[in-house]
Write a protein that holds these residues in place. Structure first.
Motif, PDB file in Angstrom:
ATOM      1  N   ASN A   1       0.850  -1.574   0.307  1.00 61.80           N
ATOM      2  CA  ASN A   1       0.042   0.166  -0.059  1.00 61.80           C
ATOM      3  C   ASN A   1       1.020   1.680   0.371  1.00 61.80           C
ATOM      4  O   ASN A   1       0.404   2.430   0.798  1.00 61.80           O
ATOM      5  N   LYS A   2       1.556   1.335  -0.317  1.00 62.03           N
ATOM      6  CA  LYS A   2       2.747   2.275  -0.875  1.00 62.03           C
ATOM      7  C   LYS A   2       3.027   2.319  -2.243  1.00 62.03           C
ATOM      8  O   LYS A   2       3.340   1.618  -3.321  1.00 62.03           O
ATOM      9  N   ILE A   3       3.467   4.262  -2.530  1.00 64.43           N
ATOM     10  CA  ILE A   3       4.079   3.490  -4.194  1.00 64.43           C
ATOM     11  C   ILE A   3       6.018   3.710  -4.207  1.00 64.43           C
ATOM     12  O   ILE A   3       6.034   4.797  -3.084  1.00 64.43           O
ATOM     13  N   THR A   4       6.310   3.104  -4.554  1.00 65.25           N
ATOM     14  CA  THR A   4       7.729   2.766  -4.815  1.00 65.25           C
ATOM     15  C   THR A   4       7.859   2.506  -5.707  1.00 65.25           C
ATOM     16  O   THR A   4       7.719   2.517  -7.457  1.00 65.25           O
ATOM     17  N   ALA A   5       8.791   4.013  -6.314  1.00 63.04           N
ATOM     18  CA  ALA A   5       9.686   4.209  -7.504  1.00 63.04           C
ATOM     19  C   ALA A   5      11.024   4.149  -7.856  1.00 63.04           C
ATOM     20  O   ALA A   5      11.706   3.912  -6.651  1.00 63.04           O
ATOM     21  N   LEU A   6      10.885   3.541  -8.713  1.00 62.34           N
ATOM     22  CA  LEU A   6      12.410   3.386  -9.258  1.00 62.34           C
ATOM     23  C   LEU A   6      13.219   4.065  -9.679  1.00 62.34           C
ATOM     24  O   LEU A   6      12.439   4.842 -11.291  1.00 62.34           O
TER      25      LEU A   6
ATOM     26  N   THR B   1      -0.560  13.498 -18.198  1.00 63.35           N
ATOM     27  CA  THR B   1       0.091  12.641 -17.152  1.00 63.35           C
ATOM     28  C   THR B   1      -0.958  12.875 -15.538  1.00 63.35           C
ATOM     29  O   THR B   1      -0.499  12.042 -15.362  1.00 63.35           O
ATOM     30  N   ALA B   2      -1.083  14.056 -15.697  1.00 64.26           N
ATOM     31  CA  ALA B   2      -1.430  15.169 -14.411  1.00 64.26           C
ATOM     32  C   ALA B   2      -2.634  13.652 -14.547  1.00 64.26           C
ATOM     33  O   ALA B   2      -2.952  13.336 -12.933  1.00 64.26           O
ATOM     34  N   LYS B   3      -3.741  13.023 -14.847  1.00 68.66           N
ATOM     35  CA  LYS B   3      -4.498  12.394 -14.247  1.00 68.66           C
ATOM     36  C   LYS B   3      -4.364  11.107 -14.065  1.00 68.66           C
ATOM     37  O   LYS B   3      -4.801  11.080 -13.496  1.00 68.66           O
ATOM     38  N   ILE B   4      -3.738  10.667 -14.257  1.00 74.62           N
ATOM     39  CA  ILE B   4      -2.731   9.445 -14.026  1.00 74.62           C
ATOM     40  C   ILE B   4      -2.048   9.241 -13.105  1.00 74.62           C
ATOM     41  O   ILE B   4      -2.545   8.549 -11.502  1.00 74.62           O
ATOM     42  N   GLU B   5      -1.190  10.339 -12.757  1.00 69.17           N
ATOM     43  CA  GLU B   5      -1.127  11.072 -11.495  1.00 69.17           C
ATOM     44  C   GLU B   5      -1.924  11.114 -10.106  1.00 69.17           C
ATOM     45  O   GLU B   5      -1.277   9.979  -9.064  1.00 69.17           O
ATOM     46  N   ASP B   6      -2.585  12.021 -10.157  1.00 68.66           N
ATOM     47  CA  ASP B   6      -4.030  11.502  -9.497  1.00 68.66           C
ATOM     48  C   ASP B   6      -4.596   9.898  -8.628  1.00 68.66           C
ATOM     49  O   ASP B   6      -4.748   9.614  -8.073  1.00 68.66           O
ATOM     50  N   LEU B   7      -4.549   9.420 -10.421  1.00 65.16           N
ATOM     51  CA  LEU B   7      -5.132   8.043 -10.056  1.00 65.16           C
ATOM     52  C   LEU B   7      -4.668   7.209  -9.581  1.00 65.16           C
ATOM     53  O   LEU B   7      -4.847   6.754  -8.269  1.00 65.16           O
ATOM     54  N   MET B   8      -3.219   7.481  -9.464  1.00 69.26           N
ATOM     55  CA  MET B   8      -1.849   6.400  -8.605  1.00 69.26           C
ATOM     56  C   MET B   8      -2.374   6.630  -7.373  1.00 69.26           C
ATOM     57  O   MET B   8      -2.059   5.611  -6.829  1.00 69.26           O
ATOM     58  N   SER B   9      -2.544   7.793  -6.731  1.00 70.10           N
ATOM     59  CA  SER B   9      -2.697   8.366  -4.975  1.00 70.10           C
ATOM     60  C   SER B   9      -3.847   7.542  -4.927  1.00 70.10           C
ATOM     61  O   SER B   9      -3.731   7.088  -3.521  1.00 70.10           O
ATOM     62  N   GLY B  10      -5.016   7.283  -5.620  1.00 66.08           N
ATOM     63  CA  GLY B  10      -5.957   6.624  -4.938  1.00 66.08           C
ATOM     64  C   GLY B  10      -5.607   5.161  -5.373  1.00 66.08           C
ATOM     65  O   GLY B  10      -6.196   4.385  -3.595  1.00 66.08           O
TER      66      GLY B  10
ATOM     67  N   ASN C   1     -12.871   2.950 -11.049  1.00 70.18           N
ATOM     68  CA  ASN C   1     -11.438   2.888 -10.284  1.00 70.18           C
ATOM     69  C   ASN C   1      -9.851   3.310 -11.286  1.00 70.18           C
ATOM     70  O   ASN C   1      -9.672   3.956 -11.037  1.00 70.18           O
ATOM     71  N   ALA C   2     -10.506   2.888 -13.222  1.00 70.08           N
ATOM     72  CA  ALA C   2      -9.607   3.544 -13.447  1.00 70.08           C
ATOM     73  C   ALA C   2     -10.120   5.209 -13.774  1.00 70.08           C
ATOM     74  O   ALA C   2      -8.726   5.650 -15.111  1.00 70.08           O
ATOM     75  N   ALA C   3     -11.245   5.913 -13.643  1.00 69.33           N
ATOM     76  CA  ALA C   3     -11.460   7.101 -13.723  1.00 69.33           C
ATOM     77  C   ALA C   3     -11.114   7.419 -15.158  1.00 69.33           C
ATOM     78  O   ALA C   3     -11.771   8.264 -15.656  1.00 69.33           O
TER      79      ALA C   3
ATOM     80  N   VAL D   1       4.306  11.735  -6.738  1.00 66.37           N
ATOM     81  CA  VAL D   1       4.290  10.649  -5.904  1.00 66.37           C
ATOM     82  C   VAL D   1       4.494   9.230  -4.933  1.00 66.37           C
ATOM     83  O   VAL D   1       3.162   8.610  -4.407  1.00 66.37           O
ATOM     84  N   SER D   2       5.675   9.116  -5.646  1.00 68.88           N
ATOM     85  CA  SER D   2       6.290   8.536  -4.269  1.00 68.88           C
ATOM     86  C   SER D   2       6.251   8.247  -2.989  1.00 68.88           C
ATOM     87  O   SER D   2       6.761   8.913  -2.661  1.00 68.88           O
ATOM     88  N   ASP D   3       5.708   7.385  -2.376  1.00 68.53           N
ATOM     89  CA  ASP D   3       6.435   7.170  -0.883  1.00 68.53           C
ATOM     90  C   ASP D   3       7.436   6.821  -0.649  1.00 68.53           C
ATOM     91  O   ASP D   3       8.451   7.178   0.300  1.00 68.53           O
TER      92      ASP D   3
END
Lengths: 254, 647
Positions: free
Chosen positions: A33-38, A186-195, A133-135, A215-217
């Motif tokens: 339940n976290k966002i991990t960025a590489l 891109t902004a739409k996808i980023e919003d989606l990710m935090s949800g 869920n994918a808006a 976006v990432s934790d």
């Protein structure tokens, strides 16, 4: 981030494409339940690494792996492990939106259908829920039976996200999901990710450092196939421990 | 003060300008040659077919139930011959379609790279075996096998023709279908795997459906190939009197006489200007029209496919997706009804119901078993198809090599035949084939390269290029026996060249022209645009650029095309049957004399000289080695070329 809570953990992961080694001794743990960025420069192995998590590298000839990757404590590269079952639990969204040349509805229903679900009501519900869920639901609900190829790039990418959500995975891997999109999409996808992180664990490969910071934790910095530094996103961007990370973050190279 | 430089004005009197214009005109003329040839073929066939339509009427000619031009009264009913052609083709497709599509899926999706490197050339090798060699093998091995294992009076049957044609159509269908499957974007495959689909689910639900139009085109091209094939069919189908169709119509053990076989057999013994002569041209015209329709269909489907790939998205389709699906469903329903109807007519009501229930039960059982077992079953079936194809190839090669190697000796290839070819060698036939091939390539190469250069370098994609390409495609699909008849009517009779080396050379040249145009175009496409721009930036003219910058790197590709053309010309029999060859041991000293040729020598030995078995196999082996050797060089060159062409 190695801890007992890890949903995915790699141990001494090495990978070769033919003669060329692409990953060196990667040991890392992903928290649920976290966002991990590489992040890291081109060719550093971040896409290769993310494709290891759902065994997508199996598709590539001459790809050889040593080391272990655990998903809830089960080694996914174990001889008896079924790649299909793993991919049902660990979904993926690709760099370029890749909807199938089918209708919007068929695209989302595909994953459930191949698992043997044939009941129309059930499929309808899955499609609606996934698209919501994918808006994307509001934009496509009146044309579910039109070809997915007619959608815009950003819509196609959200459709692909809906497709991967449709089979209710636990982890979603995103391989540079916004690199083919314009800033608004891109902004739409980023919003989606935090949800999404309320329900799912998200791992994202990105070229865009601002995106990782936004976006990432957690953030992992890779360079030449090695994991250089992995930690809290704020710490990586504000106070990197390694010189290599600092050079990259501050734009001194790459 | 700024210095003014006067740029030289374009002058129409400079040598350079005249050369540029001249080259353009020459290239344009080569480009339209394919169109001119296909139109001349149609015109000449029609010219010589017209009298029969006039004398007995088009209706009776097409619907007459008996073909017996030498009887009293002579009967000219083409209907049974048309039906026979369709039946043999249908049988061939029943064999070829599953095997080819299975092979195509195996090569593109299942084989490991190492296996693919061996399998793909093996299937291509099958395409390289001359049709007369197939016929020879069919006549001796296949028909005997059918006669003994099914206990029928003769093995020369519809079944023999269909099996042989099926094998011959496999490489055509496989290579086009494999191209279609391989060009499905990798993203689709990854998208499917990523939601947990198995490899087989991905292949059957995503990859094959996405490649469907390409696969359809492949099948249509295979049908065209089967309809137009002459030598093999003529040698194994039995060719019954009156051209009677099988009784009942499903009797695969009946002899059968196709359009092409009728032309191949009767054209040689007909009096020019007789009703029989005109009637044969009528048959050729029918044959040409059928194959033209088939090829236009394939071209349209493939053309639309390319357009779709180029433009891909954002364009609203003319018919809605829903409606398109309905059309597809209706189409499948129609096919299903036809299949059931055929079953019903052939085996009766009860067995039909039995078979349908069985299929339904199997379908539901298959759905019940696990995905893994499904995949294992499917992969086994697909692997079986490629193994069957390789076994076909192995049997044919093994038979010809083991039987032919005994006849091979230095004397065999350096001396002339004695005792009507039962003993002695095949030197004149070898020389004849070399003469024919050399002449054909000398004519076709400049014409084909010129056409390709014009198409690729001088014009933008538009109506003109479309027409020229369609012309080349149609020429490519024209049956070789039709080239033979055209050659006879035009070169031998109209231009009064007589049975001669020259007539054969030009006829063969026309036949291989489309191959050369296509491969040259491919080679030109591989030359990067930046090279041309680099040359123009230095002030070079168009022709200078083509000559000095474009053609040199394209040369290996063009050479590959030329070699493929040589291989095809060396193995063909039908086009030279009525234009150039005689069964003799003399070596011509002028292009106006007839020659002997390897495929014709083999054909004559196999069909009319009893007691020449050993020399038949020897000739087949020499022909096979020659043609396969030529193809082998082409494949090596192509691989070399591909490696080098990574810019």
């Amino acid at each position: 981030m190695i801890s007992t809570d890890n949903i995915i953990r790699t141990e001494n992961l090495n990978l070769w494409y033919g003669e060329k080694q692409a990953l060196y001794d990667i040991t890392m743990g992903i928290l649920p339940n976290k966002i991990t960025a590489l992040i890291g420069p081109s060719g550093c192995g971040k896409s290769t690494l993310i494709r290891c998590f759902n065994r997508m590298n199996d598709v590539i000839d001459k790809c050889k792996i040593t080391g272990k990757i655990f998903f809830y404590g089960n080694d996914i590269y174990e001889p008896g492990a079924d790649a299909g079952e793993i991919r049902k639990k660990i979904g993926m969204v690709f760099q370029k939106p890749n909807p199938f040349p089918k209708t919007i509805y068929e695209n989302v229903a595909y994953g459930s259908k191949i698992q043997g679900i044939t009941n129309k009501n059930e499929l309808d519900n899955i499609v609606e829920k996934s698209l919501k869920n994918a808006a994307l639901w509001e934009e496509v609900k009146d044309r579910l039976h039109e070809s997915a190829m007619g959608l815009s790039g950003g819509q196609q990418q959200r459709l692909c996200i809906a497709r991967s959500l449709s089979i209710e995975p636990e982890v979603i891997l995103m391989d540079e999901p916004c690199s083919a999109l314009d800033p608004i999409a891109t902004a739409k996808i980023e919003d989606l990710m935090s949800g999404l992180k309320k329900k799912y664990t998200v791992i994202i490969v990105t070229h865009n450092m601002q995106q990782a910071a936004r976006v990432s934790d957690y953030t992992a910095y890779m360079y030449l196939g090695k994991l250089i530094e992995f930690g809290d996103t704020d710490q990586i961007f504000e106070n990197p421990k390694e010189v290599l990370t600092e050079n990259y973050i501050t734009g001194r190279f790459g | 003060m700024v210095m003014k430089i006067r740029l030289p004005q374009k002058s129409i009197l400079t040598k350079k300008f005249i050369k540029e214009k001249g080259m353009k005109i020459i290239l344009f003329l080569s480009a339209i040659s394919a169109i001119i040839i296909i139109f001349s073929i149609i015109i000449f066939l029609f010219r010589d077919a017209y009298p029969i339509f006039q004398r007995i009427g088009l209706g009776p000619f097409l619907t007459g139930m008996r073909w017996n031009p030498v009887g009293q009264p002579p009967l000219y009913g083409a209907f049974p011959l048309i039906i026979a052609t369709l039946l043999v083709t249908l049988g061939a497709m029943v064999i070829a379609i599953p095997l080819s599509i299975g092979s195509a899926i195996f090569i593109s999706e299942i084989a490991t790279p190492r296996v693919k490197i061996i399998i793909k050339p093996a299937v291509e090798l099958l395409a390289g075996i001359p049709s007369v060699v197939f016929g020879f093998f069919g006549l001796i091995v296949l028909t005997t096998w059918i006669r003994i294992s099914f206990n029928v009076p003769t093995g020369e049957t519809w079944l023999a023709g269909s099996i042989l044609l099926g094998i011959m159509a496999i490489p055509t269908i496989t290579s086009v279908a494999e191209d279609a499957i391989s060009s499905v974007p990798r993203e689709y495959k990854e998208g499917s795997l990523a939601v947990g689909a198995s490899r087989w689910q991905t292949i059957s639900k995503i990859i094959v459906p996405s490649a469907m139009s390409g696969i359809t085109a492949a099948i249509i091209l295979g049908i065209g190939r089967a309809i137009g094939e002459t030598m093999a069919v003529m040698m194994v189908c039995g060719n019954p009197a009156y051209g009677l169709i099988p009784q009942p119509i499903t009797n695969v053990f009946a002899p059968i006489k196709t359009l092409t076989a009728t032309l191949g057999i009767e054209m040689g013994e007909v009096a020019t200007g007789s009703n029989h002569y005109y009637a044969l041209f009528g048959l050729a015209l029918i044959l040409l029209i059928i194959t033209l329709i088939v090829n236009i269909l394939a071209t349209v489907i493939l053309g639309r496919l390319k357009e779709k790939q180029r433009k891909s998205k954002k364009k609203k389709p003319v018919i809605s997706y829903e409606f398109g699906r309905k059309i597809k469903q209706t189409f499948y329903l129609l096919i299903g009804t036809i299949v059931i109807a055929i079953l019903f007519i052939t085996v009766g009501l009860l067995p039909t119901i039995g078979i349908i229930t069985l299929i339904v039960v199997i379908y539901y059982l298959l759905r019940k078993i696990s995905v893994k077992v499904q995949q294992r079953l499917a992969f086994s079936a697909i692997t079986a198809t490629i193994i069957i194809v390789i076994i076909f190839l192995g049997i044919i090669l093994a038979y010809i090599v083991t039987n032919g190697v005994g006849a091979l000796s230095w004397d065999f290839i350096t001396t002339g035949p004695t005792n009507l070819g039962r003993s002695g060698g095949i030197f004149p036939a070898i020389i004849g084939t070399l003469y024919l091939v050399a002449g054909a390539i000398a004519i076709a190469l400049p014409l084909g390269v010129g056409a390709a250069v014009y198409l690729h370098e001088y014009t933008k994609e538009g109506i003109i290029t479309k027409i020229i390409r369609t012309g080349a495609d149609l020429l490519n699909g024209t049956p070789s026996i039709v080239f033979g008849l055209f050659g006879f009517a035009f070169f031998v009779l109209y231009l009064k060249l007589g049975f001669s080396l020259l007539a054969g050379q030009i006829t063969l040249a026309f036949m291989i022209l489309p191959t050369i145009i296509r491969t040259t175009e491919e080679a030109l496409k591989c030359v990067p645009q930046s090279l041309r721009e680099g040359s123009y930036a230095l002030g070079a003219s168009k022709w200078q650029t083509i000559q000095k910058v474009v053609l040199p790197p394209a040369a290996p590709g063009i050479l590959t095309g030329a070699i493929l053309g040589i291989g095809r010309a060396a193995g063909e029999t039908a086009p030279i049957l009525f234009t150039a060859v005689v069964f003799s041991d003399f070596i011509s000293s002028s292009v106006l004399q007839p020659v002997n040729a390897l495929p014709y020598h083999l054909f004559t030995l196999a069909t009319s000289i009893p007691g020449s078995q050993q020399n038949q196999a020897g000739t087949a082996l020499v022909l096979l080695l020659l043609v396969i050797g030529i193809y082998f060089i082409a494949i090596l060159l192509r691989n070399q070329f591909r490696k080098k062409m990574k810019w």
